[in-house]
Design an enzyme around this catalytic site. Structure first.
Site, short mmCIF file in Angstrom:
data_model
loop_
_atom_site.label_atom_id
_atom_site.label_comp_id
_atom_site.label_asym_id
_atom_site.label_seq_id
_atom_site.Cartn_x
_atom_site.Cartn_y
_atom_site.Cartn_z
N SER A 22 0.38 -1.23 0.22
CA SER A 22 0.25 -0.33 0.10
C SER A 22 0.77 1.25 0.11
CB SER A 22 -1.07 -0.09 1.13
OG SER A 22 -1.75 -0.94 1.22
N1 SAM Z 1 -1.54 -3.72 3.36
C1 SAM Z 1 -0.56 -4.68 2.70
C2 SAM Z 1 1.04 -3.89 2.36
O1 SAM Z 1 1.30 -3.09 3.08
O2 SAM Z 1 1.90 -4.92 1.41
C3 SAM Z 1 -0.85 -4.58 1.59
C4 SAM Z 1 -2.20 -5.53 1.41
S1 SAM Z 1 -2.37 -5.48 -0.57
C5 SAM Z 1 -3.08 -4.23 -0.81
C6 SAM Z 1 -3.96 -7.25 -0.34
C7 SAM Z 1 -3.57 -7.90 -0.12
O3 SAM Z 1 -4.17 -8.71 0.56
C8 SAM Z 1 -3.22 -8.96 -0.93
O4 SAM Z 1 -1.68 -10.04 -0.29
C9 SAM Z 1 -3.84 -10.33 -1.55
O5 SAM Z 1 -3.46 -11.28 -1.72
C10 SAM Z 1 -4.64 -10.38 -0.24
N2 SAM Z 1 -6.09 -10.97 -0.15
C11 SAM Z 1 -7.21 -11.33 -1.19
N3 SAM Z 1 -8.09 -11.51 -1.17
C12 SAM Z 1 -7.67 -11.87 0.49
C13 SAM Z 1 -8.53 -13.13 1.43
N4 SAM Z 1 -9.83 -13.22 0.93
N5 SAM Z 1 -7.79 -13.77 2.20
C14 SAM Z 1 -6.54 -12.85 2.46
N6 SAM Z 1 -5.53 -12.23 2.13
C15 SAM Z 1 -6.64 -11.68 1.00
#
Ligand code: SAM
Length: 200
Positions: free
Chosen positions: A47
């Site tokens: 992010s």
């Molecule tokens: N806050 C994180 C960072 O600073 O690196 C970024 C997160 S990224 C925008 C969103 C994450 O949510 C991704 O790694 C994705 O694989 C995960 N994600 C999406 N759907 C998910 C689910 N149902 N359960 C767990 N993780 C999930």
């Protein structure tokens, strides 16, 4: 806030302490200090730093709070949560991303983070209820499963909306278990996959 520090001072301190380079793969380290999301593999992103700060502030975490994070990603946001909370439970669906985040956060010495690989739209019921919940991927609607794992008096930050753009909400479950929604503005997150998000 401990040591009479204001929330802003503590956030600034964490922001300066956490080198975003540490959470990026080699080819993106040069871009670490740009205020923008960057690729972390598997079509996912770390992010934007200013948004990480804003979301952490909005969650208003106390040192005795148990926090659930959905979407570990690179682990950058997880580190902010771990600095403010007593314990963080973080769920990531992509094994390689979770393993990398686990390694990075252990290298930094965090001992109050618990990792799970799986569908975070289900939450992590075994350790519920949580004082705070942070969702870092976009849900089509307010995920019921997560709401049911939020304590009375608890707060959740979650982006909700279409795939192209979402509204970031601060959700509060008041003492009567009524749900109060406050918009924090518009954002663009990757999709929260899973059974209890978009019904996949
Ligand atoms: N806050 C994180 C960072 O600073 O690196 C970024 C997160 S990224 C925008 C969103 C994450 O949510 C991704 O790694 C994705 O694989 C995960 N994600 C999406 N759907 C998910 C689910 N149902 N359960 C767990 N993780 C999930």
């Amino acid at each position: 806030m401990s040591n009479n520090k204001t929330l802003n001072e503590k956030i600034d301190e964490i922001f300066n302490k956490l080198d975003r380079k540490h959470f990026l793969d080699e080819e993106f380290k040069n871009y670490a200090y740009l205020d923008r999301p960057l690729p972390i593999g598997h079509e996912q992103t770390i992010s934007q730093p200013s948004l990480v700060v804003e979301m952490t502030k909005a969650l208003d975490i106390n040192k005795d709070n148990k926090v659930l994070e959905i979407g570990t990603g690179s682990g950058y946001q997880t580190a902010f949560l771990a600095e403010f909370a007593s314990e963080v439970f973080t769920v990531e669906r992509i094994e390689e991303l979770s393993k990398k985040a686990q390694k990075r956060l252990k290298e930094l010495g965090y001992e109050n983070i618990h990792f799970k690989i799986g569908d975070g739209s289900e939450g992590w019921p075994e350790y519920s209820p949580y004082d705070r919940i942070m969702v870092t991927a976009s849900a089509g609607k307010l995920p019921d499963k997560l709401l049911s794992q939020l304590k009375t008096g608890g707060k959740m930050v979650v982006p909700i909306g279409e795939e192209t753009m979402q509204e970031l909400f601060l959700i509060e479950k008041n003492k009567d278990d009524d749900i109060i929604k406050k918009s924090l503005g518009f954002v663009k997150f990757v999709k929260l996959h899973g059974q209890y998000s978009w019904g996949e």
